[in-house]
Design a protein around this motif. Sequence first.
Motif, PDB file in Angstrom:
ATOM      1  N   VAL A 109       0.768  -1.180  -0.126  1.00 23.88           N
ATOM      2  CA  VAL A 109       0.044  -0.008  -0.001  1.00 23.88           C
ATOM      3  C   VAL A 109       0.996   1.256  -0.073  1.00 23.88           C
ATOM      4  O   VAL A 109       1.946   1.271   0.518  1.00 23.88           O
ATOM      5  CB  VAL A 109      -0.947  -0.092   1.334  1.00 23.88           C
ATOM      6  N   ARG A 110       0.286   2.480  -0.578  1.00 23.12           N
ATOM      7  CA  ARG A 110       1.251   3.334  -0.879  1.00 23.12           C
ATOM      8  C   ARG A 110       0.462   4.568  -0.128  1.00 23.12           C
ATOM      9  O   ARG A 110      -0.702   4.793  -0.557  1.00 23.12           O
ATOM     10  CB  ARG A 110       1.572   3.773  -2.271  1.00 23.12           C
ATOM     11  N   ALA A 111       1.267   5.441   0.570  1.00 24.45           N
ATOM     12  CA  ALA A 111       0.524   6.637   1.127  1.00 24.45           C
ATOM     13  C   ALA A 111       1.155   7.579   1.144  1.00 24.45           C
ATOM     14  O   ALA A 111       2.651   7.437   1.409  1.00 24.45           O
ATOM     15  CB  ALA A 111       0.071   6.310   2.681  1.00 24.45           C
ATOM     16  N   GLU A 112       0.860   8.979   0.765  1.00 16.87           N
ATOM     17  CA  GLU A 112       1.680  10.193   0.603  1.00 16.87           C
ATOM     18  C   GLU A 112       1.330  11.134   1.803  1.00 16.87           C
ATOM     19  O   GLU A 112       0.048  11.323   1.922  1.00 16.87           O
ATOM     20  CB  GLU A 112       1.392  10.888  -0.801  1.00 16.87           C
ATOM     21  N   GLY A 113       2.181  11.719   2.376  1.00 17.49           N
ATOM     22  CA  GLY A 113       2.135  12.710   3.373  1.00 17.49           C
ATOM     23  C   GLY A 113       2.704  14.108   2.910  1.00 17.49           C
ATOM     24  O   GLY A 113       3.805  13.957   2.295  1.00 17.49           O
ATOM     25  N   PHE A 114       2.064  15.138   3.353  1.00 16.89           N
ATOM     26  CA  PHE A 114       2.561  16.366   2.673  1.00 16.89           C
ATOM     27  C   PHE A 114       2.393  17.471   3.608  1.00 16.89           C
ATOM     28  O   PHE A 114       1.479  17.560   4.606  1.00 16.89           O
ATOM     29  CB  PHE A 114       1.937  16.940   1.596  1.00 16.89           C
ATOM     30  N   ASN A 115       3.700  18.320   4.009  1.00 23.05           N
ATOM     31  CA  ASN A 115       3.531  19.333   4.995  1.00 23.05           C
ATOM     32  C   ASN A 115       3.686  20.600   4.181  1.00 23.05           C
ATOM     33  O   ASN A 115       4.767  20.987   4.008  1.00 23.05           O
ATOM     34  CB  ASN A 115       4.771  19.054   5.951  1.00 23.05           C
ATOM     35  N   PRO A 116       2.495  21.242   4.078  1.00 22.07           N
ATOM     36  CA  PRO A 116       2.779  22.246   3.150  1.00 22.07           C
ATOM     37  C   PRO A 116       3.485  23.538   3.866  1.00 22.07           C
ATOM     38  O   PRO A 116       3.903  24.442   3.028  1.00 22.07           O
ATOM     39  CB  PRO A 116       1.274  23.040   2.936  1.00 22.07           C
ATOM     40  N   LEU A 117       3.673  23.598   4.837  1.00 20.16           N
ATOM     41  CA  LEU A 117       4.527  24.611   5.843  1.00 20.16           C
ATOM     42  C   LEU A 117       5.830  24.733   5.173  1.00 20.16           C
ATOM     43  O   LEU A 117       6.373  25.893   4.679  1.00 20.16           O
ATOM     44  CB  LEU A 117       4.653  24.284   7.218  1.00 20.16           C
ATOM     45  N   CYS A 118       6.458  23.550   4.984  1.00 17.80           N
ATOM     46  CA  CYS A 118       7.838  23.696   4.688  1.00 17.80           C
ATOM     47  C   CYS A 118       8.254  22.797   3.506  1.00 17.80           C
ATOM     48  O   CYS A 118       9.365  22.783   2.892  1.00 17.80           O
ATOM     49  CB  CYS A 118       8.980  23.305   5.609  1.00 17.80           C
ATOM     50  N   GLY A 119       7.201  22.158   2.647  1.00 11.40           N
ATOM     51  CA  GLY A 119       7.419  21.305   1.768  1.00 11.40           C
ATOM     52  C   GLY A 119       7.891  19.842   1.889  1.00 11.40           C
ATOM     53  O   GLY A 119       8.385  19.393   0.901  1.00 11.40           O
ATOM     54  N   ASP A 120       7.838  19.331   3.104  1.00 15.63           N
ATOM     55  CA  ASP A 120       8.196  18.008   3.307  1.00 15.63           C
ATOM     56  C   ASP A 120       7.097  17.043   2.757  1.00 15.63           C
ATOM     57  O   ASP A 120       6.155  17.378   2.907  1.00 15.63           O
ATOM     58  CB  ASP A 120       8.088  17.920   4.920  1.00 15.63           C
ATOM     59  N   GLU A 121       7.995  16.056   2.394  1.00 14.16           N
ATOM     60  CA  GLU A 121       7.122  15.028   1.575  1.00 14.16           C
ATOM     61  C   GLU A 121       7.447  13.510   2.181  1.00 14.16           C
ATOM     62  O   GLU A 121       8.656  13.443   2.249  1.00 14.16           O
ATOM     63  CB  GLU A 121       7.100  15.254   0.089  1.00 14.16           C
ATOM     64  N   ILE A 122       6.389  12.543   2.385  1.00 15.84           N
ATOM     65  CA  ILE A 122       7.000  11.696   2.888  1.00 15.84           C
ATOM     66  C   ILE A 122       6.113  10.550   1.752  1.00 15.84           C
ATOM     67  O   ILE A 122       4.723  10.772   1.713  1.00 15.84           O
ATOM     68  CB  ILE A 122       6.527  11.105   4.256  1.00 15.84           C
TER      69      ILE A 122
END
Lengths: 414, 155
Positions: free
Chosen positions: B30-43
């Motif tokens: 399974v693939r899941a994406e997380g994003f922190n718009p504050l500083c552009g972090d991406e997991i």
Amino acid sequence: MEGVTEFDLAGIRRDFPLLSEQLHGRRIVYLDSGASALPPHQVVTAMATYQETTHANVHRGVYGTAEEATRLYELARKDVGRFLGSRSGADEVVFTKNCTEAFNLIARSWGRANLRSGDAVVLSEMEHHANIVPWQQLQEMLGFEIRWIGITEERMLDLSNLDELLDGAKLLSITATSNVLGTINPIAHLAERAHAAGALIAVDAAQAVPHAPLDVRALDVDFLAFSPHKMYGPTGIGVLWARAELLRAMPPFLGGGGMIKDVRLDGFVPADGPQRFEAGTPPITEAVGLSAAVHYLEALGMEAVHEHERALTTYALDALESEFGTSVALQGPPDGPERAGVLSLTIDGIHAHDVAQILDTYGVCVRPGHHCAKPLMRRLGVNATARASFGIYNGTDDVDILIEALHATIKMFG
Amino acid sequence: MADLEELYREIILDHYRNPRNRGELEPPAVRAEGFNPLCGDEIVLSLLVENGTVADVKIAGSGCSISQSSGSLMSAAIKGKTVEQARGLIATFKQMLSLGDDDAIEEGAEPVPVNLRSLGELAALQGVVKFPVRIKCATLSWNTLAQGLDELAAS
């Protein structure tokens, strides 16, 4: 550093109470004026005095203090008009909530009345989201085309296909100075090209107005918006300048009190002039603060402000290059007259957020992130930069501490 | 400076420089994406669960040292654990950062005692508590994991 020494930097710094505060036990080195500039005590005092001696709503009461509140509010309009070289400040300056709202106003009022499916609006890849999203929202409603001016490897606008982009366009909406790259765009030239193609030009001057002389007549632009809190004024107020004949023909944006001439059960008649776009109680205290900021900058002289920041930018670009070579990359054009005091730094292997965190412990305030310009960040191939931006109170000593803190950052992560 | 050293512990810098379980997995993972718009972090999290156990996990994406080391530490911590244990770790980790279920940071709330020993190396991220803005960086991979586990449970 002739420009810097002639400028009474120590005197200016005394006007900014926050600069004598400490951050983590160190002198605060405020390098985030591109996000929000500090207010001098003249601005703070003007707002406090207004609230303590005059406070009232505008355009309504007949008692003395209400008359005075109205006078001060309308005076702010005139001050801003004069500062921008407007033919008629009173008819051409609209106060909004912020610069972003000013762009929403242009889009929802002028745009909605004038754009149809098949029309085109031209933007650039270096725009702030404030000058992108309102057009995309309107595009969803009306179905016109958005065209993009690209950027060159030198991080300037790529104007090679401008005629093609402007062909059949109704509006060119573009930034005067990039908030990420520090690129200063040739607005007078762009206005001429847009007008020749039969398009209007709207200018995002948020990063331009506080840093150099600007004259809307000389530039021959149609709309221009900026943020008072980026020019040493308060937050909570934005400015839209527009040619009076354009404003006269534009429908209201937000509805409510203050923006009407008459309201009946079956409809309303909007007010004339800028008031048509100022629904509800406007930012009165903030307008008083904005007046004070205009007076403060006029007393310094925008030419002197520009020279000071130009010399400081040259000093910083030289110092960063000689200290770090290519290990600290600067996202922006090389030094020159088209280079503003906005330094977007990227360091190999160290994320901007970490850079900013370590800089903070040295009292250095910079902004990490995408700076509300995600299309540009994608184009640059970076997900964040640490941005240092200059204001009138910055000097070479601030740059020296920035460099000391950057050395510490590289050492920690190296 | 003491706070800063608490934030950037050697173990965090190590996981940032040499992230564990780096990469992506093919389906059926399974693939899941997380994003922190504050500083552009991406997991980008790839999660392979077999018989109720995390058989494999990979982390991709980019971002600051806190978000990326947290993802790396998390991947090492959950590999081989049951889904139940992984969910338990999410809760304990958030508790360490003084976060309740709703991610609300209560102003001036007394820190809830956490069994730091149960977190192992993950306890290195505790220093983030003193940097409220960075808490979102630390929790990004964990929220992404919760999202991935929810997707699995729903399928």
